[in-house]
Design a protein around this motif. Structure first.
Motif, PDB file in Angstrom:
ATOM      1  N   HIS A  29     -11.139  27.953 -31.052  1.00 50.13           N
ATOM      2  CA  HIS A  29     -10.562  27.099 -30.040  1.00 50.13           C
ATOM      3  C   HIS A  29      -9.280  27.082 -29.574  1.00 50.13           C
ATOM      4  O   HIS A  29      -8.828  28.437 -29.509  1.00 50.13           O
ATOM      5  CB  HIS A  29     -11.258  25.829 -29.703  1.00 50.13           C
ATOM      6  CG  HIS A  29     -11.553  24.570 -28.627  1.00 50.13           C
ATOM      7  ND1 HIS A  29     -11.743  25.599 -27.343  1.00 50.13           N
ATOM      8  CD2 HIS A  29     -11.195  23.705 -27.571  1.00 50.13           C
ATOM      9  CE1 HIS A  29     -12.318  25.175 -26.222  1.00 50.13           C
ATOM     10  NE2 HIS A  29     -11.427  23.421 -26.381  1.00 50.13           N
ATOM     11  N   THR A  30      -8.869  25.768 -28.799  1.00 50.29           N
ATOM     12  CA  THR A  30      -7.763  26.493 -27.936  1.00 50.29           C
ATOM     13  C   THR A  30      -6.557  25.680 -28.738  1.00 50.29           C
ATOM     14  O   THR A  30      -4.976  25.538 -28.507  1.00 50.29           O
ATOM     15  CB  THR A  30      -7.381  26.141 -26.670  1.00 50.29           C
ATOM     16  OG1 THR A  30      -7.913  24.993 -26.688  1.00 50.29           O
ATOM     17  CG2 THR A  30      -8.151  27.288 -25.820  1.00 50.29           C
ATOM     18  N   ASP A  31      -6.767  24.439 -29.729  1.00 53.59           N
ATOM     19  CA  ASP A  31      -5.975  23.604 -29.852  1.00 53.59           C
ATOM     20  C   ASP A  31      -5.725  23.469 -31.842  1.00 53.59           C
ATOM     21  O   ASP A  31      -5.639  22.665 -32.456  1.00 53.59           O
ATOM     22  CB  ASP A  31      -7.060  22.141 -29.921  1.00 53.59           C
ATOM     23  CG  ASP A  31      -8.856  22.071 -30.966  1.00 53.59           C
ATOM     24  OD1 ASP A  31      -8.567  23.673 -31.931  1.00 53.59           O
ATOM     25  OD2 ASP A  31      -9.744  21.025 -31.137  1.00 53.59           O
ATOM     26  N   ALA A  32      -5.637  25.029 -32.177  1.00 55.90           N
ATOM     27  CA  ALA A  32      -5.439  25.368 -33.475  1.00 55.90           C
ATOM     28  C   ALA A  32      -6.019  24.556 -34.869  1.00 55.90           C
ATOM     29  O   ALA A  32      -4.864  24.412 -35.639  1.00 55.90           O
ATOM     30  CB  ALA A  32      -3.303  24.657 -33.332  1.00 55.90           C
ATOM     31  N   LYS A  91      -8.326  38.625 -19.801  1.00 55.90           N
ATOM     32  CA  LYS A  91      -9.481  38.487 -19.620  1.00 55.90           C
ATOM     33  C   LYS A  91     -10.840  38.084 -20.731  1.00 55.90           C
ATOM     34  O   LYS A  91     -11.028  38.111 -21.144  1.00 55.90           O
ATOM     35  CB  LYS A  91     -10.332  40.000 -19.401  1.00 55.90           C
ATOM     36  CG  LYS A  91      -9.802  40.721 -18.205  1.00 55.90           C
ATOM     37  CD  LYS A  91      -8.942  42.490 -18.029  1.00 55.90           C
ATOM     38  CE  LYS A  91      -9.008  43.295 -17.652  1.00 55.90           C
ATOM     39  NZ  LYS A  91      -9.514  44.700 -17.241  1.00 55.90           N
ATOM     40  N   PRO A  92     -11.841  37.162 -20.137  1.00 60.00           N
ATOM     41  CA  PRO A  92     -13.017  36.522 -20.163  1.00 60.00           C
ATOM     42  C   PRO A  92     -13.814  37.568 -21.037  1.00 60.00           C
ATOM     43  O   PRO A  92     -13.327  39.160 -20.607  1.00 60.00           O
ATOM     44  CB  PRO A  92     -13.811  36.186 -19.138  1.00 60.00           C
ATOM     45  CG  PRO A  92     -13.404  36.929 -17.539  1.00 60.00           C
ATOM     46  CD  PRO A  92     -12.205  37.413 -17.840  1.00 60.00           C
ATOM     47  N   ALA A 150     -19.974  33.462 -24.174  1.00 56.02           N
ATOM     48  CA  ALA A 150     -19.379  34.157 -23.323  1.00 56.02           C
ATOM     49  C   ALA A 150     -17.697  33.124 -23.531  1.00 56.02           C
ATOM     50  O   ALA A 150     -17.642  31.599 -24.441  1.00 56.02           O
ATOM     51  CB  ALA A 150     -18.879  33.077 -22.034  1.00 56.02           C
ATOM     52  N   ILE A 151     -16.323  33.702 -23.975  1.00 53.62           N
ATOM     53  CA  ILE A 151     -15.401  33.020 -24.286  1.00 53.62           C
ATOM     54  C   ILE A 151     -14.341  33.673 -22.699  1.00 53.62           C
ATOM     55  O   ILE A 151     -13.842  35.058 -22.612  1.00 53.62           O
ATOM     56  CB  ILE A 151     -14.449  33.617 -25.163  1.00 53.62           C
ATOM     57  CG1 ILE A 151     -15.896  33.606 -26.352  1.00 53.62           C
ATOM     58  CG2 ILE A 151     -13.307  33.424 -25.369  1.00 53.62           C
ATOM     59  CD1 ILE A 151     -15.960  32.190 -26.969  1.00 53.62           C
ATOM     60  N   PRO A 152     -13.818  32.098 -22.032  1.00 51.93           N
ATOM     61  CA  PRO A 152     -12.904  32.457 -21.311  1.00 51.93           C
ATOM     62  C   PRO A 152     -11.673  32.625 -21.430  1.00 51.93           C
ATOM     63  O   PRO A 152     -11.078  32.645 -23.111  1.00 51.93           O
ATOM     64  CB  PRO A 152     -12.518  31.167 -20.641  1.00 51.93           C
ATOM     65  CG  PRO A 152     -13.016  30.316 -21.570  1.00 51.93           C
ATOM     66  CD  PRO A 152     -14.286  30.904 -22.406  1.00 51.93           C
ATOM     67  N   ALA A 153     -11.025  33.246 -20.273  1.00 43.19           N
ATOM     68  CA  ALA A 153      -9.608  33.718 -20.404  1.00 43.19           C
ATOM     69  C   ALA A 153      -8.865  32.943 -20.943  1.00 43.19           C
ATOM     70  O   ALA A 153      -8.770  31.750 -20.574  1.00 43.19           O
ATOM     71  CB  ALA A 153      -9.034  35.316 -19.436  1.00 43.19           C
ATOM     72  N   GLY A 154      -7.185  33.212 -20.934  1.00 39.39           N
ATOM     73  CA  GLY A 154      -6.389  31.867 -21.633  1.00 39.39           C
ATOM     74  C   GLY A 154      -5.714  32.336 -22.226  1.00 39.39           C
ATOM     75  O   GLY A 154      -6.305  32.419 -23.366  1.00 39.39           O
ATOM     76  N   PRO A 155      -4.505  30.544 -22.458  1.00 34.91           N
ATOM     77  CA  PRO A 155      -4.280  31.067 -23.990  1.00 34.91           C
ATOM     78  C   PRO A 155      -4.664  30.097 -25.194  1.00 34.91           C
ATOM     79  O   PRO A 155      -5.527  29.117 -24.546  1.00 34.91           O
ATOM     80  CB  PRO A 155      -2.256  30.455 -23.532  1.00 34.91           C
ATOM     81  CG  PRO A 155      -2.975  30.024 -21.880  1.00 34.91           C
ATOM     82  CD  PRO A 155      -3.890  30.550 -21.730  1.00 34.91           C
ATOM     83  N   PHE A 156      -3.853  30.479 -26.713  1.00 38.24           N
ATOM     84  CA  PHE A 156      -4.442  29.503 -27.374  1.00 38.24           C
ATOM     85  C   PHE A 156      -3.455  29.912 -28.734  1.00 38.24           C
ATOM     86  O   PHE A 156      -2.788  30.820 -28.680  1.00 38.24           O
ATOM     87  CB  PHE A 156      -5.676  29.760 -27.919  1.00 38.24           C
ATOM     88  CG  PHE A 156      -5.950  30.857 -28.404  1.00 38.24           C
ATOM     89  CD1 PHE A 156      -5.577  30.904 -29.870  1.00 38.24           C
ATOM     90  CD2 PHE A 156      -5.536  32.078 -28.179  1.00 38.24           C
ATOM     91  CE1 PHE A 156      -5.968  32.298 -30.786  1.00 38.24           C
ATOM     92  CE2 PHE A 156      -5.840  33.531 -29.157  1.00 38.24           C
ATOM     93  CZ  PHE A 156      -6.149  33.744 -30.338  1.00 38.24           C
ATOM     94  N   GLU A 157      -3.251  28.699 -29.315  1.00 40.77           N
ATOM     95  CA  GLU A 157      -2.338  28.418 -30.799  1.00 40.77           C
ATOM     96  C   GLU A 157      -3.287  29.639 -31.765  1.00 40.77           C
ATOM     97  O   GLU A 157      -3.779  29.372 -31.990  1.00 40.77           O
ATOM     98  CB  GLU A 157      -2.071  27.238 -30.835  1.00 40.77           C
ATOM     99  CG  GLU A 157      -1.078  26.263 -29.698  1.00 40.77           C
ATOM    100  CD  GLU A 157      -0.385  26.457 -29.237  1.00 40.77           C
ATOM    101  OE1 GLU A 157       0.924  27.045 -30.863  1.00 40.77           O
ATOM    102  OE2 GLU A 157      -0.113  26.885 -28.039  1.00 40.77           O
TER     103      GLU A 157
END
Length: 604
Positions: free
Chosen positions: A486-489, A390-391, A357-364
């Motif tokens: 992930h979300t941290d570039a 969307k997830p 599962a991958i959640p919705a949301g922004p990332f770099e």
């Protein structure tokens, strides 16, 4: 025919010309098989109501599939005579034996008996049961004469013997069976002549020098003789580190299993426990079990080897040794979730996907050259991506060879409904009926499937969606990158500097695809494996040259023939190309040894 049968007193007249038949190509193997099966079906059809063409096609598909699934069989099939023998075995038995020892048993039966009986004329029938000066010999007796000969040749590390040496060895056996020295000599010469001229199992390499038609038959007959010895285990253990004997040991295990599990199990256990290179012993034991098959193996022994391979492939061994253990496990049957197929709840086998599962949301997304000196222009400018609204779920592993085969076996290449319009047009034009085939390592069941175009990957997704009841598709480029970094570039999925023991690239030394998930130190934050290296992975997104205005320009439309994005790098490339932001593109109909794909599905 064999040249040896038309020389001397049987030489051809001046009106005949001789031509040497080259080894068959894959296309010629397929043509031969289809022609053979059509002739057999026509002869066997009982009424006009029976479709000869349909029977022939079904038989040809079955035979070709059996040949394709067995690397040793594919090697033999290039020889026109041996392909004829394989086809005869298939005809008599309705299908080819799956185990190699049984296949060689059937092939030698054909060469030593049925093959000759199928020829016209009283001379052929007489030679089919060669009459010596004392007794007749059927196919089994002929083989009994050849087994010690094969073992003696193999012990001397010889693939051919001079005529005098071979007839002398055979004469000794005739003498042991009660013939006089003179009669034994005549019997040996006549026996060798019959084997060479009429059977073909032995052939004259050059004048005065003889060998088995293929080294595999020498190895098989030597294996039978070795297995019959009272000290077969201790005799076998002396050859563990000798590659010349590897096939003999594998075929011996298969032969032993035909009379029960106990003797074969004792041999494999002795191999596992023998002193020396523990990894080499494990791989040889696994190869023996793969040759024998699970149904012929003690369940405890099978699980012992499987668990040892699982430990080896994800442990602290060097990458190349881990890949060898992974490939061995693939041949036995990889039990890990997400690698194979599942049959429960479905009419046909379908891939067993291990979803993350991958959640919705922004990332770099993309690269900043001031941070990543390896960044390319097509990865810039780096920006905060808001496309993941969307997830979703992403597969832990790329689609494996075993998983993709379910689509092929379900007739996916014959059903237009699964394909885009452009994809179906490409499939028909290129006459594509399955993935591109490369070397045997690329066909290992737990390796990522390769030789797959974007069109084929999309069709697979459409088919799988229908089977499981929810939408399965290729990841968008943003979905792929979000899961990888992930979300941290981060530069690599593991959030650290590059390390060669974290992924399969050119510098790792594997030199091909590897079993999925054998680099646990390279897993992404979410748990997805092989997002760096092993294979490039198709995305559904159309290619954009860079990220300028990306959110407004990006398109995941599946129609048309525009270039599509690939991500992740591969076994063929270096560390620059396996960064989480690295991008590439190809035309959707291109297929390579280092291109596969991964799946996504809606989140819960």
């Amino acid at each position: 025919c064999r040249v040896r049968g038309y020389t001397g007193q049987a030489r051809l007249g001046q009106d005949f010309a001789t031509a040497t038949v080259l080894p068959f190509t894959q296309t010629e193997i397929e043509g031969f098989v289809r022609g053979w099966c059509l002739a057999v079906a026509a002869a066997q059809a009982q009424s006009a109501e029976v479709s000869v063409r349909r029977l022939a096609d079904e038989s040809a598909v079955d035979l070709l599939r059996a040949i394709e699934s067995n690397p040793k069989l594919r090697e033999l099939a290039g020889n026109p005579l041996l392909l004829t023998v394989i086809a005869l075995v298939h005809q008599y038995q309705a299908k080819l034996p799956e185990r190699r020892s049984e296949l060689y048993d059937e092939c030698t039966e054909v060469l030593l008996g049925y093959f000759e009986m199928g020829k016209p004329g009283e001379e052929s029938k007489r030679l089919a049961r060669y009459t010596g000066t004392v007794f007749e010999m059927d196919a089994g007796e002929k083989r009994a004469f050849l087994e010690p000969l094969a073992l003696a040749m193999h012990t001397e590390r010889k693939a051919e013997w001079e005529r005098e040496r071979m007839t002398g060895f055979l004469a000794h056996q005739f003498a042991e069976r009660g013939q006089s020295e003179a009669d034994a000599g005549r019997s040996a010469a006549a026996f060798l002549e019959a084997l060479t001229v009429r059977s073909g199992l032995i052939h004259e390499v050059e004048q005065g020098s003889y060998a088995f038609l293929h080294l595999s038959f020498q190895e098989y007959l030597a294996a039978r003789k070795l297995a019959d010895g009272a000290d077969y285990i201790s005799d076998s253990l002396t050859h563990l580190d000798d590659s010349w004997w590897r096939e003999v040991l594998l075929l011996q295990a298969g032969h032993l299993s035909e009379s029960g599990r106990s003797r074969m199990s004792r041999l494999v256990e002795a191999i596992l426990e023998a002193q020396g290179d523990a990894q080499a012993r494990l791989l040889l034991a696994a190869a023996c079990l793969a040759d024998v098959g699970q149904l012929k193996t003690d369940a405890v022994l099978w699980q012992r080897v499987v668990q040892a391979l699982l430990k080896a492939m994800t442990g602290n061994l060097p990458p190349k040794e881990r890949s060898e253990a992974g490939a061995a496990l693939g041949r036995l049957g990889d039990p890990r979730p997400g690698v194979g197929v599942v049959r429960a709840r479905y009419i046909v086998p379908v891939p067993d996907i291990d979803w993350i599962a991958i959640p919705a949301g922004p990332f770099e997304m993309g690269s900043d050259k001031s941070v990543d000196s390896m960044a390319r222009n097509n990865e810039t400018p780096q920006f905060t991506c808001h496309l993941i609204t969307k997830p979703y779920r992403i597969a832990r592993y790329p689609v494996t060879v075993a998983q993709y085969s379910t689509f092929v076996q379900a007739g996916g290449y014959a059903e237009k409904n699964w394909w885009t319009e452009a994809g179906w047009e490409w499939r028909q034009k290129e006459e594509v009926t399955g993935p591109e085939r490369y070397g045997e390592v690329f066909q290992t069941p737990n390796h990522p499937v390769v030789g797959i175009s974007w069109y084929e990957a999309v069709a697979f997704c459409a088919w799988l969606s229908e089977q499981v009841g929810y939408r399965v598709e290729l990841p968008s480029e943003s979905q792929w990158e979000r899961a990888a970094r992930h979300t941290d570039a981060r530069i690599y999925p593991w959030n650290g500097d590059f390390a060669p023991d974290r992924c399969n690239i050119s510098g790792t030394g594997i030199g091909a695809t590897s079993a999925v998930g054998i680099f646990p130190g390279g897993h992404a934050e979410c748990g997805a494996a092989d997002m760096s290296g092993n294979v490039w992975e198709w995305c559904r997104t159309r290619w954009q040259e860079n990220y300028e205005g990306y959110a407004k320009k990006v398109s995941d439309d599946l129609t048309g023939g525009e270039r599509r994005v690939l991500r992740g790098g591969s076994w063929f490339l270096n560390s620059t190309n396996v960064r989480a932001a690295a991008r590439f593109r190809l035309e959707p109909g291109i297929r390579y040894t280092n291109v596969g794909f991964r799946l996504v599905a809606p989140g819960f």
